[in-house]
Design an enzyme around this catalytic site. Structure first.
Site, PDB file in Angstrom:
ATOM      1  N   SER A 144      14.589  -0.191 -14.706  1.00  0.00           N
ATOM      2  CA  SER A 144      14.190   1.149 -14.707  1.00  0.00           C
ATOM      3  C   SER A 144      15.072   1.887 -13.305  1.00  0.00           C
ATOM      4  O   SER A 144      15.207   0.927 -12.564  1.00  0.00           O
ATOM      5  CB  SER A 144      12.906   1.342 -14.277  1.00  0.00           C
ATOM      6  OG  SER A 144      11.912   1.009 -15.314  1.00  0.00           O
ATOM      7  N   HIS A 180      15.899  -4.099 -19.181  1.00  0.00           N
ATOM      8  CA  HIS A 180      14.550  -4.280 -18.745  1.00  0.00           C
ATOM      9  C   HIS A 180      13.778  -5.528 -19.413  1.00  0.00           C
ATOM     10  O   HIS A 180      12.628  -5.607 -19.498  1.00  0.00           O
ATOM     11  CB  HIS A 180      13.803  -3.254 -18.594  1.00  0.00           C
ATOM     12  CG  HIS A 180      12.877  -3.428 -17.309  1.00  0.00           C
ATOM     13  ND1 HIS A 180      12.135  -2.058 -16.733  1.00  0.00           N
ATOM     14  CD2 HIS A 180      12.357  -4.425 -16.608  1.00  0.00           C
ATOM     15  CE1 HIS A 180      11.256  -2.346 -15.793  1.00  0.00           C
ATOM     16  NE2 HIS A 180      11.686  -3.808 -15.582  1.00  0.00           N
ATOM     17  N   HIS A 205      11.433   8.846 -16.984  1.00  0.00           N
ATOM     18  CA  HIS A 205      10.934   7.982 -15.983  1.00  0.00           C
ATOM     19  C   HIS A 205      11.039   8.440 -14.626  1.00  0.00           C
ATOM     20  O   HIS A 205      12.131   8.800 -14.288  1.00  0.00           O
ATOM     21  CB  HIS A 205      11.324   6.489 -15.928  1.00  0.00           C
ATOM     22  CG  HIS A 205      10.607   5.384 -15.307  1.00  0.00           C
ATOM     23  ND1 HIS A 205      10.757   5.434 -13.989  1.00  0.00           N
ATOM     24  CD2 HIS A 205       9.929   4.363 -15.849  1.00  0.00           C
ATOM     25  CE1 HIS A 205       9.918   4.551 -13.601  1.00  0.00           C
ATOM     26  NE2 HIS A 205       9.547   3.722 -14.568  1.00  0.00           N
ATOM     27  N   ASP A 227      12.134   6.561 -21.904  1.00  0.00           N
ATOM     28  CA  ASP A 227      11.287   5.698 -21.110  1.00  0.00           C
ATOM     29  C   ASP A 227      10.125   6.436 -20.603  1.00  0.00           C
ATOM     30  O   ASP A 227      10.394   7.637 -19.886  1.00  0.00           O
ATOM     31  CB  ASP A 227      12.126   5.388 -19.759  1.00  0.00           C
ATOM     32  CG  ASP A 227      11.523   4.329 -18.910  1.00  0.00           C
ATOM     33  OD1 ASP A 227      10.864   4.025 -19.418  1.00  0.00           O
ATOM     34  OD2 ASP A 227      12.257   3.819 -18.025  1.00  0.00           O
ATOM     35  N   ASP A 228       9.146   6.239 -20.684  1.00  0.00           N
ATOM     36  CA  ASP A 228       7.641   7.069 -20.298  1.00  0.00           C
ATOM     37  C   ASP A 228       7.568   8.493 -20.799  1.00  0.00           C
ATOM     38  O   ASP A 228       6.848   9.317 -20.322  1.00  0.00           O
ATOM     39  CB  ASP A 228       7.841   7.010 -18.725  1.00  0.00           C
ATOM     40  CG  ASP A 228       7.593   5.659 -18.069  1.00  0.00           C
ATOM     41  OD1 ASP A 228       7.340   4.558 -18.811  1.00  0.00           O
ATOM     42  OD2 ASP A 228       7.386   5.837 -16.797  1.00  0.00           O
ATOM     43  N   ASP A 274       9.085   4.172 -25.185  1.00  0.00           N
ATOM     44  CA  ASP A 274       8.655   2.827 -24.840  1.00  0.00           C
ATOM     45  C   ASP A 274       7.249   2.601 -24.546  1.00  0.00           C
ATOM     46  O   ASP A 274       6.676   1.746 -24.938  1.00  0.00           O
ATOM     47  CB  ASP A 274       9.425   2.030 -23.855  1.00  0.00           C
ATOM     48  CG  ASP A 274       9.346   2.531 -22.290  1.00  0.00           C
ATOM     49  OD1 ASP A 274       8.788   3.891 -22.350  1.00  0.00           O
ATOM     50  OD2 ASP A 274       9.636   2.084 -21.547  1.00  0.00           O
ATOM     51  N   ASN A 275       6.518   3.778 -23.877  1.00  0.00           N
ATOM     52  CA  ASN A 275       5.143   3.775 -23.799  1.00  0.00           C
ATOM     53  C   ASN A 275       4.657   5.144 -23.467  1.00  0.00           C
ATOM     54  O   ASN A 275       5.736   6.317 -23.293  1.00  0.00           O
ATOM     55  CB  ASN A 275       4.500   2.787 -22.696  1.00  0.00           C
ATOM     56  CG  ASN A 275       5.471   2.691 -21.362  1.00  0.00           C
ATOM     57  OD1 ASN A 275       6.249   1.780 -21.034  1.00  0.00           O
ATOM     58  ND2 ASN A 275       5.481   3.977 -20.732  1.00  0.00           N
ATOM     59  N   CYS A 309       6.680  -1.220 -19.865  1.00  0.00           N
ATOM     60  CA  CYS A 309       7.933  -1.182 -20.322  1.00  0.00           C
ATOM     61  C   CYS A 309       8.647  -2.402 -20.975  1.00  0.00           C
ATOM     62  O   CYS A 309       9.058  -2.476 -22.119  1.00  0.00           O
ATOM     63  CB  CYS A 309       8.756  -0.830 -19.213  1.00  0.00           C
ATOM     64  SG  CYS A 309      10.676  -0.776 -19.566  1.00  0.00           S
ATOM     65  N   LYS A 356      18.966   1.596 -20.684  1.00  0.00           N
ATOM     66  CA  LYS A 356      18.149   0.493 -20.138  1.00  0.00           C
ATOM     67  C   LYS A 356      17.649  -0.718 -20.440  1.00  0.00           C
ATOM     68  O   LYS A 356      17.403  -0.582 -21.807  1.00  0.00           O
ATOM     69  CB  LYS A 356      16.805   1.453 -19.558  1.00  0.00           C
ATOM     70  CG  LYS A 356      15.862   0.577 -18.853  1.00  0.00           C
ATOM     71  CD  LYS A 356      14.605   1.302 -18.765  1.00  0.00           C
ATOM     72  CE  LYS A 356      13.408   0.483 -18.151  1.00  0.00           C
ATOM     73  NZ  LYS A 356      12.182   1.068 -17.988  1.00  0.00           N
TER      74      LYS A 356
END
Length: 456
Positions: A155, A131, A212, A37-38, A265-266, A77, A129
């Site tokens: 998150s 989301h 994240h 995540d991130d 994810d990004n 996300c 996660k």
């Protein structure tokens, strides 16, 4: 012909077509996707990162394939996760914005996820996660093909937060999260799932909620990163989890039967490295928000120490797994393409182009060499750049998206503008609201933006 015979025949056919000798398939492969995540492009060693030690990811890359030009399905996300699971651009599922704890929206139950596409041949789990909606009776991942969910609905910076575990039996438990131990708990449950399924094909999405913000390094990882603070500590924890996973697969004797994909994810948010890419998470059409790490490892199938610049995206995972598992594609319209040729044989990208979205707005087009960007963030504004007199065309063989080469390649510019226009028209009917251009024009008419934007 049963599924294992079909798999062996498919791999043999690919080997004959490419001249690359593949070992005989002992069984249909397991699939593990480690989805951070991130995590930034430049946060790990295989993508050029140097601040944070990542020895296990370095080893994973040496034993497999690194894609240097791989894109998340979105720069934030929720839409990115929808794109990964469905093989479709997120606008198709209505998942184009980030959902919060009070949203009643969920991903439509009609969407065919990877877990559904692999049924009944595969047992599937989503650990970590989710989301994709939670404030709705139908939100459970087990309603989307997964046999097990263990994790959090969104998150770990969103409140209220609970950890859930449930399967298709209806049995359910929940508890308060232990934030510093959360990633370790995710991995422990993933390991248990792998042990339970070791003798049959499985699909596992291990969706870690780190790095994240805020960062919660596990005991033993605090202050381990000399220059990258708590963020670096959590990346080191992720790296250690990757190492434990590879060791466990080998101990169970299924290392050569398991394809592991590591990605994000990004791009990074307030912290983390884009590796010199422009913009960050949520940052309109530039690569820093979309272009993320991608490592694939499958011993004796994916050749070691390979790097490829073939363009690819998270929407490709579903059709790739179907192909490698010897299963038919879903009947709905997919945007993703089968990457098995890229992974196994070093083939060129199956994509002619990739479409980049900011919410429901088409903001960029990427081909193998070129990138055309139609939007940027400026002060408090998301601005479209067309008709402003400075078109943004980039030669992607040169890093960083720093200088537009539109003046040097007018024919390429025209072709890329046409590509973006066709994509905007193609997906325009799927919007749930007015376009950004329409909203900006309305704001100007009502003087909600400064006069200098009246040219929009």
């Amino acid at each position: 012909m049963d599924r294992r015979q079909f798999m062996a025949a498919s791999l043999a056919a690919m080997s004959a077509a490419t001249g690359y000798a593949m070992p005989p398939a002992r069984r249909s492969p397991n699939f593990v996707v480690i989805y951070c995540d991130d995590l930034g492009y430049g946060d790990i060693g295989p993508m050029g990162g140097r601040e944070i030690p990542t020895p296990n990811l370095d080893r994973m890359a040496k034993e497999g394939l690194t894609l240097t030009d791989y894109y998340a399905p979105a720069n934030v996300c929720t839409p990115s996760r929808a794109g990964l699971l469905t093989g479709r651009y997120p606008i198709r599922s209505g998942m184009s914005r980030v959902l919060n704890a009070t949203d009643t929206n969920v991903m439509p139950l009609t969407e065919i996820t990877i877990a559904r596409a692999l049924k009944p041949a595969y047992t599937s789990a989503l650990i970590g996660k989710w989301h994709l909606g939670c404030n709705n009776p139908s939100w459970a991942p087990t309603n989307y093909g997964f046999d097990l969910f263990y994790g959090i609905p969104y998150s770990h910076d969103i409140q209220p937060l609970r950890v859930y575990e449930f399967d298709r039996s209806g049995a359910r438990s929940e508890w308060e999260p232990d934030y510093p131990r959360l990633q370790q708990m995710f991995y422990a449950r993933a390991e248990k799932f792998i042990e339970e399924q070791a003798n049959r094909p499985f699909f596992l999405e291990l969706a870690l909620s780190s790095p994240h913000l805020p960062n919660y390094p596990a005991p033993g990882f605090q202050n381990g990163s000399a220059n990258a603070g708590a963020y670096g500590d959590t990346v080191m924890e992720i790296d250690a989890i990757v190492g434990r996973l590879m060791k466990k697969l080998k101990a169970l004797g299924i290392d050569q039967d398991t394809l592991i994909i590591f990605s994000s994810d990004n791009g990074p948010w307030f912290e983390g490295s884009t590796g010199g890419l422009r913009q960050r998470k949520g940052g309109a059409g530039f690569d820093g928000g979309y272009r993320v790490p991608f490592i694939a490892r499958w011993p004796r199938h994916i050749p070691a120490r390979r790097r490829s610049d073939a363009i690819a995206m998270g929407i490709d995972i579903l059709p790739t797994f179907c192909a490698l598992g010897g299963l038919p594609l879903p009947a709905n319209e997919l945007d993703g393409r089968d990457l098995s040729g890229v992974l196994l044989h070093g083939a060129r990208s199956p994509h002619d182009e990739l479409v980049l979205f900011q919410g429901e707005e088409v903001v960029g087009i990427r081909t193998q060499q070129w990138k055309y960007v139609n939007a940027d963030m400026y002060q408090d504004y998301f601005i479209l750049l067309e008709h402003r007199g400075y078109p943004q065309l980039y030669d992607m063989t040169r890093p960083g998206e720093q200088y537009s080469v539109a003046s040097l390649h007018p024919d390429i510019l025209k072709a890329m503008e046409q590509r973006l226009s066709r994509s905007a028209e193609r997906f325009g009917g799927l919007r749930t609201g007015p376009s950004v251009l329409e909203k900006q024009r309305s704001a100007v008419r009502h003087r909600h933006v400064p006069e200098q934007w009246e040219g929009d």
